[in-house]
Design a protein around this motif. Structure first.
Motif, PDB file in Angstrom:
ATOM      1  N   ARG A   1       0.831  -1.216   0.000  1.00  0.00           N
ATOM      2  CA  ARG A   1       0.000   0.000   0.000  1.00  0.00           C
ATOM      3  C   ARG A   1       0.860   1.258   0.000  1.00  0.00           C
ATOM      4  O   ARG A   1       0.593   2.212  -0.711  1.00  0.00           O
ATOM      5  CB  ARG A   1      -0.931   0.009   1.220  1.00  0.00           C
ATOM      6  CG  ARG A   1      -2.143  -0.853   1.041  1.00  0.00           C
ATOM      7  CD  ARG A   1      -3.143  -0.656   2.211  1.00  0.00           C
ATOM      8  NE  ARG A   1      -3.964  -1.835   2.316  1.00  0.00           N
ATOM      9  CZ  ARG A   1      -3.699  -2.894   3.097  1.00  0.00           C
ATOM     10  NH1 ARG A   1      -2.667  -2.892   3.894  1.00  0.00           N
ATOM     11  NH2 ARG A   1      -4.500  -3.936   3.099  1.00  0.00           N
ATOM     12  N   ARG A   2       1.915   1.247   0.831  1.00  0.00           N
ATOM     13  CA  ARG A   2       2.817   2.415   0.877  1.00  0.00           C
ATOM     14  C   ARG A   2       3.480   2.643  -0.473  1.00  0.00           C
ATOM     15  O   ARG A   2       3.608   3.781  -0.926  1.00  0.00           O
ATOM     16  CB  ARG A   2       3.875   2.220   1.970  1.00  0.00           C
ATOM     17  CG  ARG A   2       3.366   2.446   3.379  1.00  0.00           C
ATOM     18  CD  ARG A   2       4.500   2.527   4.404  1.00  0.00           C
ATOM     19  NE  ARG A   2       5.363   1.362   4.413  1.00  0.00           N
ATOM     20  CZ  ARG A   2       5.119   0.240   5.106  1.00  0.00           C
ATOM     21  NH1 ARG A   2       4.019   0.130   5.833  1.00  0.00           N
ATOM     22  NH2 ARG A   2       5.963  -0.769   5.063  1.00  0.00           N
ATOM     23  N   LEU A   3       3.900   1.572  -1.125  1.00  0.00           N
ATOM     24  CA  LEU A   3       4.534   1.698  -2.440  1.00  0.00           C
ATOM     25  C   LEU A   3       3.566   2.249  -3.462  1.00  0.00           C
ATOM     26  O   LEU A   3       3.924   3.098  -4.291  1.00  0.00           O
ATOM     27  CB  LEU A   3       5.069   0.347  -2.900  1.00  0.00           C
ATOM     28  CG  LEU A   3       6.295  -0.171  -2.169  1.00  0.00           C
ATOM     29  CD1 LEU A   3       6.568  -1.626  -2.543  1.00  0.00           C
ATOM     30  CD2 LEU A   3       7.503   0.692  -2.473  1.00  0.00           C
TER      31      LEU A   3
ATOM     32  N   ASP B   1       1.017   4.161  -2.882  1.00  0.00           N
ATOM     33  CA  ASP B   1       0.676   5.541  -2.528  1.00  0.00           C
ATOM     34  C   ASP B   1       1.795   6.525  -2.839  1.00  0.00           C
ATOM     35  O   ASP B   1       1.551   7.714  -2.912  1.00  0.00           O
ATOM     36  CB  ASP B   1       0.300   5.642  -1.047  1.00  0.00           C
ATOM     37  CG  ASP B   1      -1.029   4.989  -0.746  1.00  0.00           C
ATOM     38  OD1 ASP B   1      -1.839   4.799  -1.693  1.00  0.00           O
ATOM     39  OD2 ASP B   1      -1.273   4.646   0.431  1.00  0.00           O
ATOM     40  N   SER B   2       2.998   6.019  -3.002  1.00  0.00           N
ATOM     41  CA  SER B   2       4.130   6.944  -3.221  1.00  0.00           C
ATOM     42  C   SER B   2       4.300   7.330  -4.667  1.00  0.00           C
ATOM     43  O   SER B   2       3.708   6.867  -5.567  1.00  0.00           O
ATOM     44  CB  SER B   2       5.426   6.320  -2.717  1.00  0.00           C
ATOM     45  OG  SER B   2       5.749   5.143  -3.411  1.00  0.00           O
TER      46      SER B   2
END
Length: 112
Positions: free
Chosen positions: A107-109, A111-112
């Motif tokens: 998810r973090r990847l 979103d970035s």
């Protein structure tokens, strides 16, 4: 590109050890009692597959991985995803089967 057991062992070794290595170096680092000719055969096959490069400028030849373990893994994933008609279904099942911490990292990847 899928690898056989011995090819995988050789690649794991080359990925883990920086630099280029002779067939004798590889044989000595592998478990078991392999003949150097066996290791040379495996290295030649891996060279044909584009996974190792041989420094033929001096003797004995030295071999090194042409990509990282991570780059190879991404290639395998892309091959698999490219061979299925419903990529989204495969990705959904994959994401559904990973640990919560890994899903959070995905998810973090995204979103970035």
């Amino acid at each position: 590109m899928a690898l056989g057991d011995l090819e995988r062992s050789v690649m794991d070794l080359l990925w883990d050890l920086p630099g280029a290595h002779t067939a004798n170096d590889v044989r000595d680092a592998l478990p078991g009692n392999l003949a150097v000719t066996t290791v040379l055969t495996v290295l030649a096959r891996l060279e044909k597959k584009g996974m190792v490069r041989r420094d033929g400028g001096r003797r004995p030849h030295r071999y090194a991985a042409t990509s990282t373990r991570e780059e190879h893994t991404v290639g395998l994933l892309n091959d698999v995803l490219g061979s299925v008609p419903d990529r989204q279904a495969v990705l959904t099942r994959f994401i559904g089967g990973i640990e919560a911490e890994e899903a959070a990292a995905v998810r973090r990847l995204l979103d970035s």
